[in-house]
Design an enzyme around this catalytic site. Structure first.
Site, PDB file in Angstrom:
ATOM      1  N   LYS A 150       0.895  -1.095   0.177  1.00  0.00           N
ATOM      2  CA  LYS A 150       0.007  -0.216   0.012  1.00  0.00           C
ATOM      3  C   LYS A 150       0.871   1.252   0.178  1.00  0.00           C
ATOM      4  CE  LYS A 150      -3.738  -2.386  -0.445  1.00  0.00           C
ATOM      5  NZ  LYS A 150      -4.717  -3.005   0.440  1.00  0.00           N
TER       6      LYS A 150
HETATM    7  C1  LIG Z   1      -5.677  -4.217   0.707  1.00  0.00           C
HETATM    8  C2  LIG Z   1      -6.921  -3.895   0.782  1.00  0.00           C
HETATM    9  C3  LIG Z   1      -7.678  -4.240   1.971  1.00  0.00           C
HETATM   10  C4  LIG Z   1      -7.306  -4.950   3.293  1.00  0.00           C
HETATM   11  O1  LIG Z   1      -5.937  -4.376   3.879  1.00  0.00           O
HETATM   12  P1  LIG Z   1      -5.177  -5.168   4.901  1.00  0.00           P
HETATM   13  O2  LIG Z   1      -4.508  -4.068   5.746  1.00  0.00           O
HETATM   14  O3  LIG Z   1      -4.525  -6.111   4.285  1.00  0.00           O
HETATM   15  O4  LIG Z   1      -6.154  -5.809   5.753  1.00  0.00           O
HETATM   16  C5  LIG Z   1      -9.018  -3.796   2.043  1.00  0.00           C
HETATM   17  N1  LIG Z   1      -9.725  -3.619   1.142  1.00  0.00           N
HETATM   18  C6  LIG Z   1      -8.925  -2.925  -0.188  1.00  0.00           C
HETATM   19  C7  LIG Z   1      -9.715  -2.465  -1.238  1.00  0.00           C
HETATM   20  C8  LIG Z   1      -7.723  -3.592  -0.363  1.00  0.00           C
HETATM   21  O5  LIG Z   1      -7.076  -3.333  -1.487  1.00  0.00           O
END
Ligand SMILES: *Cc1c(COP(=O)(O)O)cnc(C)c1O
Length: 414
Positions: free
Chosen positions: A194
């Site tokens: 991210k």
């Molecule tokens: C990555 C992601 C999540 C989950 O994030 P985590 O921190 O891995 O739980 C939720 N929604 C979307 C759209 C994502 O891309």
């Protein structure tokens, strides 16, 4: 894969991040404590909310939001189908039903008219995902919710923002407010790929004090005080269990990393935005001649550019190979397109470029098929998915990398 391979993603971790983690190790308090509190304060200040609650994933943040906003068995939550597993599974955790709806063809964000059609007296929340970091049209979604039927006397359900892609996304139509801070709750992700990362981690952002208090308690077993307030010198050993909570707290090791990443968030964003501009410029002719759909740009600082999703034009006909990934689950009419897309990714990989696909619509997965959804149900998302390719986009990529990616894509489309 040699040194020349351009991975789909590579986190940007420098000496400051290493020093910050090292100092937590030296200090000796490893789990939720002072660094987490600092990270929460800094994060709330940056995005402009009253409360930021640090947790160990965005999934946890979304779950705590659903839990705190009264999503329960018998209720429904409207969720776009074009998203990651987490967005809808948190609804199932609560024993409620995710109502999967289609998306807008241009932005791939939840469609306001689909929300208007799906909303009912059973709707306990509407979840909005800011796909790739491009903001969903929250004013249009609110208006659609009001127009939707059957809510007389019960008021409108809360909006929960899945802002996992959307740091930092500033919404022009809302005076530059950050995506993730407009609804009743917003969930940010610090997963390794991210826009900022703590390895694993997440943040719940809200202006609702009781929701924040609830989340703070439920992230750590539903007990009345956290470890820091029990074990620190000024703490007391006593606590009470108030509810069956979860184990969702963030470690200070992760929070220390997050503090440094947050301090760099604008620079990291600028780097992604510059790379996105290069992609848009170099691929413009493919959009003009109808080969490729490019992502919407947004205005000003509106796009976080977590992902750069291009789409092959849907008019592909011809050969189908159902043994290739992502082909068999789609309606027959989209299978030639999905075949072409799968081959393009293989060609790019052979040229040393790691591409990916976002997202396999939720309703095509076995879990949701068993609940009754079918290929053909949500055609915009299906068509987008069939042709989608996500290009590498990470700070530290060079112009030469961008050229190699776009060359590989051109050859894959030839
Ligand atoms: C990555 C992601 C999540 C989950 O994030 P985590 O921190 O891995 O739980 C939720 N929604 C979307 C759209 C994502 O891309």
């Amino acid at each position: 894969m040699g040194d020349d391979y351009i991975p789909f993603h590579r986190p940007s971790i420098g000496p400051e991040e290493r020093a910050a983690v090292d100092s937590v190790l030296a200090h000796g308090w490893l789990t939720t404590g002072p660094a987490t509190q600092d990270f929460e304060r800094a994060f709330a200040g940056y995005v402009g909310v009253e409360h930021a609650v640090a947790v160990n994933s965005a999934t946890a943040a979304l779950h705590l939001a659903m839990n705190g906003l009264g999503v329960r068995g018998g209720s429904e939550v409207i969720v776009p189908t074009f998203t990651f597993a987490a967005s809808a599974e948190v609804v199932l955790y609560q024993g409620a039903r995710p109502v999967l709806v289609d998306v807008d063809d241009r932005t791939l964000n939840i469609s306001a008219s689909a929300v208007e059609e799906a909303i009912s007296p059973a709707t306990a929340a509407v979840e909005v995902v800011h796909i790739a970091g491009h903001p969903a049209d929250l004013p249009a979604i609110s208006a659609a919710m009001s127009r939707g039927s059957g809510r007389e006397g019960v008021g409108l359900p809360p909006i929960v923002e899945d802002a996992a892609h959307a740091l930092p996304t500033r919404i022009s139509a809302l005076d530059g407010r950050f995506a993730g801070t407009v609804g009743s709750a917003g969930a940010y992700s610090f997963y390794a790929t991210k826009t900022i990362t703590t390895g694993e981690g997440g943040m719940l952002a809200t202006n609702d004090a009781s929701l924040a208090d609830h989340a703070r308690q439920m992230r750590l077993h539903g007990i009345s005080r956290d470890g820091w307030s029990r074990y620190a010198e000024s703490g007391s050993w006593f606590y009470e269990i108030e509810a069956a909570g979860f184990k969702y707290n963030l470690t200070d090791l992760a929070a220390a990393l997050g503090l440094v990443q947050l301090a760099r968030v604008e620079l990291l964003w600028q780097s992604r935005a510059d790379l996105a501009s290069m992609y848009l410029e170099r691929l413009r002719d493919l959009a003009t001649n109808g080969r490729l759909t490019l992502p919407p740009q947004g205005t000003g600082r509106e796009h976080a550019w977590h992902l750069f999703i291009v789409r092959l034009q849907p008019e592909v006909t011809g050969e189908t190979d159902a043994s290739l990934p992502g082909v068999a689950a789609l309606p027959a009419a989209l299978q030639p397109l999905a075949t072409r897309r799968a081959r393009a990714i293989t060609t790019m990989k052979a040229a040393g470029v790691g591409a990916s696909v976002h997202f396999i619509p939720l309703h095509l997965h076995p879990l949701y098929r068993r609940m009754g959804s079918r290929p053909g149900d949500l055609p915009v998302a299906e068509r987008a998915y069939a042709g989608a390719i996500s290009l590498p986009l990470w700070p530290g990529m060079t112009e030469r990398h961008v050229d190699r990616v776009t060359d590989a894509l051109r050859r894959a489309l030839a």
